[in-house]
Write a protein that holds these residues in place. Structure first.
Motif, mmCIF file in Angstrom:
data_model
loop_
_atom_site.group_PDB
_atom_site.id
_atom_site.type_symbol
_atom_site.label_atom_id
_atom_site.label_comp_id
_atom_site.label_asym_id
_atom_site.label_seq_id
_atom_site.Cartn_x
_atom_site.Cartn_y
_atom_site.Cartn_z
ATOM 1 N N SER A 87 -0.301 14.418 118.304
ATOM 2 C CA SER A 87 0.739 13.509 118.791
ATOM 3 C C SER A 87 1.349 14.059 120.071
ATOM 4 C CB SER A 87 1.845 13.357 117.748
ATOM 5 O OG SER A 87 1.345 12.755 116.587
ATOM 6 N N LEU A 88 1.940 13.153 120.854
ATOM 7 C CA LEU A 88 2.641 13.527 122.080
ATOM 8 C C LEU A 88 4.082 13.087 121.952
ATOM 9 C CD1 LEU A 88 2.698 14.499 125.048
ATOM 10 C CD2 LEU A 88 2.016 12.184 125.701
ATOM 11 N N THR A 91 11.029 14.914 125.041
ATOM 12 C CA THR A 91 12.392 15.123 124.557
ATOM 13 C C THR A 91 13.413 14.226 125.253
ATOM 14 O OG1 THR A 91 12.818 16.924 126.128
ATOM 15 C CG2 THR A 91 11.939 17.529 123.956
ATOM 16 N N GLU A 92 13.171 13.858 126.520
ATOM 17 C CA GLU A 92 14.143 13.072 127.274
ATOM 18 C C GLU A 92 13.772 11.602 127.382
ATOM 19 O OE1 GLU A 92 14.952 14.927 131.047
ATOM 20 O OE2 GLU A 92 15.001 16.913 130.146
ATOM 21 N N GLN A 93 12.680 11.201 126.765
ATOM 22 C CA GLN A 93 12.237 9.809 126.790
ATOM 23 C C GLN A 93 11.818 9.438 125.369
ATOM 24 O OE1 GLN A 93 9.199 10.766 129.629
ATOM 25 N NE2 GLN A 93 10.272 9.761 131.314
ATOM 26 N N PRO A 94 11.996 8.178 124.995
ATOM 27 C CA PRO A 94 11.636 7.789 123.625
ATOM 28 C C PRO A 94 10.127 7.657 123.443
ATOM 29 C CG PRO A 94 12.508 5.899 124.819
ATOM 30 C CD PRO A 94 12.625 7.079 125.731
ATOM 31 N N VAL A 95 9.448 8.756 123.632
ATOM 32 C CA VAL A 95 7.994 8.763 123.502
ATOM 33 C C VAL A 95 7.612 9.623 122.310
ATOM 34 C CG1 VAL A 95 5.816 9.477 124.564
ATOM 35 C CG2 VAL A 95 7.593 8.442 125.963
ATOM 36 N N ASP A 96 6.923 9.008 121.395
ATOM 37 C CA ASP A 96 6.376 9.712 120.240
ATOM 38 C C ASP A 96 5.155 8.914 119.825
ATOM 39 O OD1 ASP A 96 5.675 10.883 117.881
ATOM 40 O OD2 ASP A 96 7.678 10.787 116.985
ATOM 41 N N THR A 97 3.973 9.385 120.203
ATOM 42 C CA THR A 97 2.753 8.598 119.981
ATOM 43 C C THR A 97 2.306 8.574 118.525
ATOM 44 O OG1 THR A 97 1.311 10.457 120.521
ATOM 45 C CG2 THR A 97 1.936 8.975 122.335
ATOM 46 N N SER A 98 3.124 9.103 117.649
ATOM 47 C CA SER A 98 2.773 9.011 116.226
ATOM 48 C C SER A 98 3.161 7.647 115.668
ATOM 49 C CB SER A 98 3.447 10.136 115.423
ATOM 50 O OG SER A 98 4.859 9.990 115.458
ATOM 51 N N ASN A 99 3.859 6.791 116.490
ATOM 52 C CA ASN A 99 4.172 5.431 116.034
ATOM 53 C C ASN A 99 3.871 4.427 117.141
ATOM 54 O OD1 ASN A 99 6.624 4.921 117.686
ATOM 55 N ND2 ASN A 99 7.461 6.629 116.483
ATOM 56 N N ALA A 100 3.770 3.134 116.776
ATOM 57 C CA ALA A 100 3.358 2.081 117.715
ATOM 58 C C ALA A 100 4.348 1.905 118.860
ATOM 59 C CB ALA A 100 3.182 0.765 116.968
ATOM 60 N N LYS A 103 3.943 4.681 121.357
ATOM 61 C CA LYS A 103 2.712 4.522 122.148
ATOM 62 C C LYS A 103 2.916 3.508 123.266
ATOM 63 C CE LYS A 103 -0.604 5.728 118.571
ATOM 64 N NZ LYS A 103 -1.641 5.241 117.660
ATOM 65 N N ALA A 104 3.564 2.378 122.963
ATOM 66 C CA ALA A 104 3.787 1.336 123.963
ATOM 67 C C ALA A 104 4.700 1.852 125.078
ATOM 68 C CB ALA A 104 4.399 0.101 123.307
ATOM 69 N N PHE A 105 5.766 2.526 124.710
ATOM 70 C CA PHE A 105 6.687 3.056 125.703
ATOM 71 C C PHE A 105 5.996 4.108 126.571
ATOM 72 C CE2 PHE A 105 10.355 5.386 127.343
ATOM 73 C CZ PHE A 105 11.089 4.317 127.847
ATOM 74 N N PHE A 106 5.160 4.900 125.962
ATOM 75 C CA PHE A 106 4.380 5.921 126.668
ATOM 76 C C PHE A 106 3.556 5.276 127.776
ATOM 77 C CE2 PHE A 106 0.077 7.836 126.743
ATOM 78 C CZ PHE A 106 0.378 9.030 127.366
ATOM 79 N N GLN A 107 2.882 4.179 127.462
ATOM 80 C CA GLN A 107 2.050 3.509 128.453
ATOM 81 C C GLN A 107 2.891 2.908 129.581
ATOM 82 O OE1 GLN A 107 -0.258 0.924 125.963
ATOM 83 N NE2 GLN A 107 -1.784 2.503 125.551
ATOM 84 N N MET A 108 4.047 2.345 129.244
ATOM 85 C CA MET A 108 4.915 1.772 130.277
ATOM 86 C C MET A 108 5.441 2.864 131.208
ATOM 87 S SD MET A 108 7.098 -1.294 128.491
ATOM 88 C CE MET A 108 7.980 -0.216 127.406
#
Length: 185
Positions: A87-88, A91-100, A103-108
């Motif tokens: 998982s990725l 800490t300062e962004q709502p990114v946690d690729t263990s949930n959908a 993952k979406a926020f990560f891509q944006m």
């Protein structure tokens, strides 16, 4: 296991804040490097982490731009992590690729990081063009003295290898200078 990755672009920048945030986020190990994020090449600490991490591990960064500056590189890293079951998290962004949602926020965020890098590059090119138009920016000074190459060849009778060795330049540069003379005579 949580692994932290901290990166700054230049040697004079400090990693202390990133390190502290990663340790506070529960990272057992924090790898650090002072390298540009525009390319993946030469980033040995990141490479070590990507090779070492195993299924169930989490890679933690403070922000995604610490990991990559282009969507292509960010996607490449994400695919490597996903293939390993890692998982990725940022800490300062709502990114946690263990949930959908993560993952979406990560891509944006990846899209915006690349956009920001492209805007910066465009502004830099505009500034250089303006400086050139004003006669301020002339580029790098020539590192080869064509007259000295010609003199060593014509007067001293040296070959390309000897000239290159004596001047500390590439032999192909010597040939380029000498062929330029042949083309103009």
């Amino acid at each position: 296991m949580r692994y932290g990755y901290a990166r700054v672009s230049t040697d004079d920048q400090d990693l202390t804040l990133q390190r502290e945030k990663l340790l506070a986020a529960g990272c057992n190990v924090v790898r650090e490097e002072k390298r540009s994020g525009t390319k993946l090449t030469g980033r040995d600490e990141l490479k070590t982490l990507l090779e070492f991490m195993r299924e169930g591990d989490t890679l933690v960064v403070t922000r995604l731009d610490r990991l990559a500056r282009s969507l292509e590189d960010l996607s490449s890293i994400a695919r490597q992590l996903q293939a390993k079951g890692v998982s990725l998290m940022a800490t300062e962004q709502p990114v946690d690729t263990s949930n959908a949602a993560g993952k979406a926020f990560f891509q944006m965020l990846g899209v915006f990081a690349e956009f920001e890098t492209n805007l910066r590059r465009e502004r830099q090119m505009e500034g250089i063009a303006k400086a050139k138009a004003n006669g301020v920016y002339k580029g790098r000074k020539a590192s080869i003295d064509p007259a000295e190459v010609q003199r060593l060849h014509d007067v001293e009778g040296l070959g390309a290898t000897e000239i290159a060795r004596k001047l500390g330049i590439a032999r192909t540069s010597v040939y380029r200078v000498l062929e330029g003379k042949a083309a103009t005579t």
